[in-house]
Design an enzyme around this catalytic site. Structure first.
Site, PDB file in Angstrom:
ATOM      1  N   GLY A 106      73.545  70.943  16.936  1.00 48.26           N
ATOM      2  CA  GLY A 106      72.125  70.853  16.625  1.00 48.26           C
ATOM      3  C   GLY A 106      71.422  72.184  16.794  1.00 48.26           C
ATOM      4  N   SER A 107      70.190  72.113  17.291  1.00 43.19           N
ATOM      5  CA  SER A 107      69.319  73.297  17.272  1.00 43.19           C
ATOM      6  C   SER A 107      69.782  74.436  18.157  1.00 43.19           C
ATOM      7  CB  SER A 107      67.897  72.890  17.666  1.00 43.19           C
ATOM      8  OG  SER A 107      67.360  72.004  16.690  1.00 43.19           O
ATOM      9  N   THR A 108      70.679  74.186  19.128  1.00 39.14           N
ATOM     10  CA  THR A 108      71.169  75.298  19.937  1.00 39.14           C
ATOM     11  C   THR A 108      71.925  76.315  19.078  1.00 39.14           C
ATOM     12  OG1 THR A 108      73.172  74.041  20.506  1.00 39.14           O
ATOM     13  CG2 THR A 108      71.336  73.913  22.052  1.00 39.14           C
ATOM     14  N   LYS A 159      70.908  77.388  16.278  1.00 38.22           N
ATOM     15  CA  LYS A 159      69.960  78.255  15.577  1.00 38.22           C
ATOM     16  C   LYS A 159      70.005  79.686  16.140  1.00 38.22           C
ATOM     17  CE  LYS A 159      66.856  74.439  14.384  1.00 38.22           C
ATOM     18  NZ  LYS A 159      65.670  73.636  14.780  1.00 38.22           N
TER      19      LYS A 159
END
Length: 603
Positions: free
Chosen positions: A322-324, A326
Site C-alpha cells: 500500500g501507501s508505504t 509511495k
C-alpha cells in the site's frame, strides 16, 4: 619201580597255560598297553599341536576375535553451540541428559541383596528403580520383563538421576549420554530460533539454517565390556573425541524483542486483528534488532500448537504494501529530476489516466493544492499517480527492484519469500499505475522495512541479517563479515525523501507515531488484502525511522484485518511510537537536538 606209576610233577609251563585260559595273556596285555600309550601319545600330540596352532600360529587372530566379541562402541555427543542475543544473553543452550536402557535377558537372571532384602529379576529391579525414576513399579516391571536385548527404560533423565541408577548396580541396566536443548526465555523470539528434533538436529528457524555450524561433530569410544554391559576397568579402550559446535551471537536485542512481542500481541488483541508483525533494524548495519509476531511458538514445547510451526511470518507472509511503497515512487521521481519537494499539483479526489484507468483517494475531497511533499504527507493516491505516470514503466520497475522488491533478502531464516514483482512488460493497463502506490505487487514485512532503512541510511541499502558473530569451542570470537551494501539512490535524494517523510508524521497521516524528544519520519499504509478463499481484507501499517535527524532504527508495524479501524495511522502508528521509543532508550540513542525544517505541503 616197575609197574608203579610215578607221580607227575607239574611243570611250570603247564599251570601257566591253565591260568591263561581264564584271562588275557601277557602278550595281549602288553599289546593293549602299547596301543593305549600310542593313543595317548597321539592325543597329546594333537592337543599339543592344536595348542601350538592356537597360541603360536592363530593366537593373535583368536585373541582378536575374542576381544572383538567383548567390544562395544558408543557415540560421544558433541555439545551443540549456544545461541545468544546481541548482548550475550543465552537464547538457546544444550544440557547433558541420559537415556536409560535395559537388557531384559540379563535382568532376568540378575539377583542382589540390598539392606538384607533379596531382589531378583525384572520385578526386583523395578522395585529398586521405581523410586529413583519416579515411576510406577508395576509398569516399570513390565518394561524390564521379556527377552529383548534392548529397551528404553527412561529418556532425558538428569545426570544425578542416572548416577543414582548406576549405584544400584543392576546387571543389564546401562545408559547413553544425550543432549537436551533448552530455551530459557520461553517463547521469546521462538519463531526466529526454531527448535531441534528428537535427534538433536535443527528442525526450523535459526536452529535449522545454522545447524551445520551449531551441531559440531560427534566422536566415538570403543571399550571392552563385561556381561552386564559395564566397561571393564583397565580393558581395551579407544576414543575419537567429539568436536563441539560453534556458538552464534544474533543481532537480536532480547529486551527490545520482548517489548515488540508484547506490544504486537496486545495490539492484535485490542484491534481484533487476525495477526501482526513488528520488524526493527539498524539502518546503518542492517542488523535485525527485533522481529516479533503476535503468535509465537515456545521452542521448549513446539508440539503444543502445530499452527505455530510456520516460522517467522515477517519473512514468509507477503502482502500488498500500500501507501508505504509511495516512498519508492517519490525517491524515483526526485532522483530522476521529475519533481522536487516543492513541485506543485492540483490534486483531485478522483483521477483518470490517459488509458482510462480511474483512481481515487481514500477520502472524498475537493481539489487540493499540494506539493510533492504534501502528496506524500496526505498519502494521496491520485497525486502519486500524477507524479509517477511520468516515470517510464521500466524505470518504475527498476527502482522497485533496486529497493529489494521481488527478491529474497537472504536473511538467515528458512521459508523466506521473495514477494511478487512482475516484469514491467507483464503489467496490465491498471497495474502499471497501481504499483506507484503499493498495489499490484507484494512484499514481506522485512522487505518493506528495508526500504525505509535504505532511505534513512543515505540511500545505501544494507542487507538485513541476524548473525552478529561466532564463538569457537575454544572461546575465540569472530564478528560476522560486514553486510553487503548497495547505493540505491543518492544521499541527496535520500535526505530529501526523509525530510518529506517527517511531514507525514508532523502534519500528515502518521501523527500518532510521534515520539516525545525524538524526530520521527515515516509513512502510513492501508492496502486491500485478498485471502485464499477470495475474501477481501485490509493490511494496515506504519513504517518509520528515528531519530529523523540522525537515523538509528527503522521499524515497521503491520496489522492484518484490524476490526477497530482500517487505517495504519490509527492502529499501527501508536505501536510504532511505543516500541521505537522504548528501543531508542534501550539503545542509548540521544534525543534529537534539532528542530525539523520541513518542506511546505501546500501552495
Amino acid at each position: 619201580m616197575p609197574g608203579t606209576s610215578a607221580p607227575r610233577v607239574p611243570t611250570q609251563r603247564g599251570p601257566r597255560r591253565a591260568a591263561v585260559a581264564g584271562g588275557p595273556s601277557i602278550t595281549l596285555l602288553n599289546r593293549r598297553r602299547t596301543v593305549l600309550v600310542v593313543a595317548v601319545a597321539l592325543l597329546l600330540t594333537v592337543f599339543s599341536g592344536r595348542l601350538v596352532w592356537l597360541q603360536g600360529v592363530q593366537g593373535q587372530a583368536v585373541a582378536a576375535e575374542a576381544l572383538q566379541s567383548r567390544l562395544t562402541t558408543a557415540q560421544l555427543v558433541a555439545a551443540r553451540g549456544q545461541i545468544t542475543d546481541a548482548e550475550g544473553e543465552v537464547l538457546a543452550t544444550s544440557v547433558d541428559r541420559y537415556d536409560i536402557e535395559a537388557n531384559q535377558q540379563l535382568i532376568r537372571t540378575w539377583s542382589a541383596k540390598v539392606d538384607g532384602t533379596t531382589y531378583t529379576g525384572a520385578a526386583g529391579a523395578a522395585q529398586l528403580l521405581a523410586p529413583v525414576l519416579d515411576a510406577n513399579a508395576a509398569e516399570l516391571g513390565a518394561t524390564l520383563d521379556g527377552d529383548r536385548g534392548f529397551v528404553y527404560v527412561a529418556k532425558n533423565v538428569l545426570p544425578e538421576v542416572w548416577q543414582a541408577v548406576a549405584e544400584l548396580r543392576i546387571n543389564g541396566i546401562t545408559a547413553s549420554q544425550v543432549a537436551d536443548r533448552v530455551y530459557p526465555n520461553g517463547n521469546l523470539a521462538g519463531n526466529l530460533l526454531g527448535w531441534v528434533d528428537a535427534e538433536g538436529s535443527g528442525a526450523t528457524g535459526v536452529e535449522a539454517v545454522l545447524d551445520d555450524e551449531l551441531a559440531g561433530t560427534p566422536g566415538s569410544t570403543t571399550y571392552e565390556r563385561g556381561r552386564g554391559g559395564q566397561q571393564i576397568p583397565g580393558g581395551y579402550q579407544e576414543s575419537t573425541p567429539a568436536v563441539d559446535g560453534r556458538s552464534v551471537q544474533l543481532t537480536i536485542n532480547s529486551d527490545i524483542q520482548w517489548k515488540a512481542q508484547q506490544a504486537i500481541e496486545q495490539q492484535v488483541a485490542a484491534t481484533g486483528s487476525d495477526s501482526g508483525t513488528i520488524v526493527m533494524t539498524s539502518v546503518t548495519t542492517g542488523e535485525v534488532l527485533a522481529m516479533a509476531e503476535s503468535r509465537t511458538v515456545d521452542p521448549n514445547d513446539p508440539g503444543a500448537d502445530s499452527a505455530l510451526w510456520g516460522g517467522s511470518s515477517a519473512v514468509s507472509d507477503v502482502f500488498e504494501p500500500g501507501s508505504t511503497a509511495k516512498i519508492i515512487t517519490m525517491a524515483a521521481a526526485v532522483e530522476t529530476g521529475l519533481v522536487d519537494p516543492y513541485s506543485q499539483f492540483e490534486v483531485p479526489y478522483q483521477y483518470t489516466t490517459p488509458n482510462n484507468q480511474t483512481f481515487k483517494d481514500s477520502h472524498e475531497h475537493a481539489g487540493l493544492r499540494l506539493t510533492t511533499t504534501g502528496i506524500l504527507a496526505e498519502s494521496s493516491n491520485t497525486g502519486t499517480v500524477m507524479i509517477g505516470q511520468n516515470i517510464p514503466e521500466q524505470v518504475r520497475h527498476d527502482y522497485l527492484a533496486k529497493f529489494g522488491f521481488g527478491q529474497k533478502t537472504g536473511i538467515e531464516l528458512p521459508a523466506e519469500q521473495s514477494g511478487r514483482l512482475w516484469d514491467a512488460d507483464d503489467w496490465d493497463g491498471r497495474t502499471k499505475y497501481a504499483v506507484l502506490f503499493g498495489q499490484g505487487l507484494s512484499v514481506t514485512a522485512l522487505q518493506a522495512t528495508d526500504v525505509f532503512a535504505t532511505i534513512a541510511n543515505g540511500g545505501v541499502r544494507v542487507t538485513p541479517h541476524l548473525v552478529k558473530g561466532w564463538t569457537e569451542p575454544d572461546g575465540t570470537y569472530t564478528p560476522a563479515q560486514p553486510a553487503e551494501t548497495t547505493q540505491v539512490v543518492s544521499p541527496e535524494t535520500a535526505q530529501t525523501v526523509l525530510t518529506m517523510m517527517e511531514s507525514a508524521v508532523d502534519e500528515g497521516t502518521g501523527s500518532a507515531a510521534a515520539i516525545p524528544g525524538y524526530r520521527v519520519a515515516g509513512k502510513t499504509g492501508t492496502a486491500q488484502a485478498w485471502a485464499a478463499d477470495g475474501t477481501q481484507g485490509i493490511t494496515a501499517s506504519f513504517i518509520g525511522v528515528a531519530p529523523a535527524d540522525d537515523p538509528a532504527i527503522a521499524v515497521s508495524v503491520v496489522l492484518h484485518n484490524p476490526r477497530t479501524s482500517e487505517w495504519g495511522g490509527t492502529v499501527a502508528a501508536p505501536v510504532f511510537s511505543e516500541v521505537a521509543g522504548y528501543a531508542l532508550t534501550e539503545l542509548g540513542v540521544a534525543p534529537s537536538g534539532t528542530q525539523p525544517e520541513l518542506f511546505p505541503t501546500t501552495w
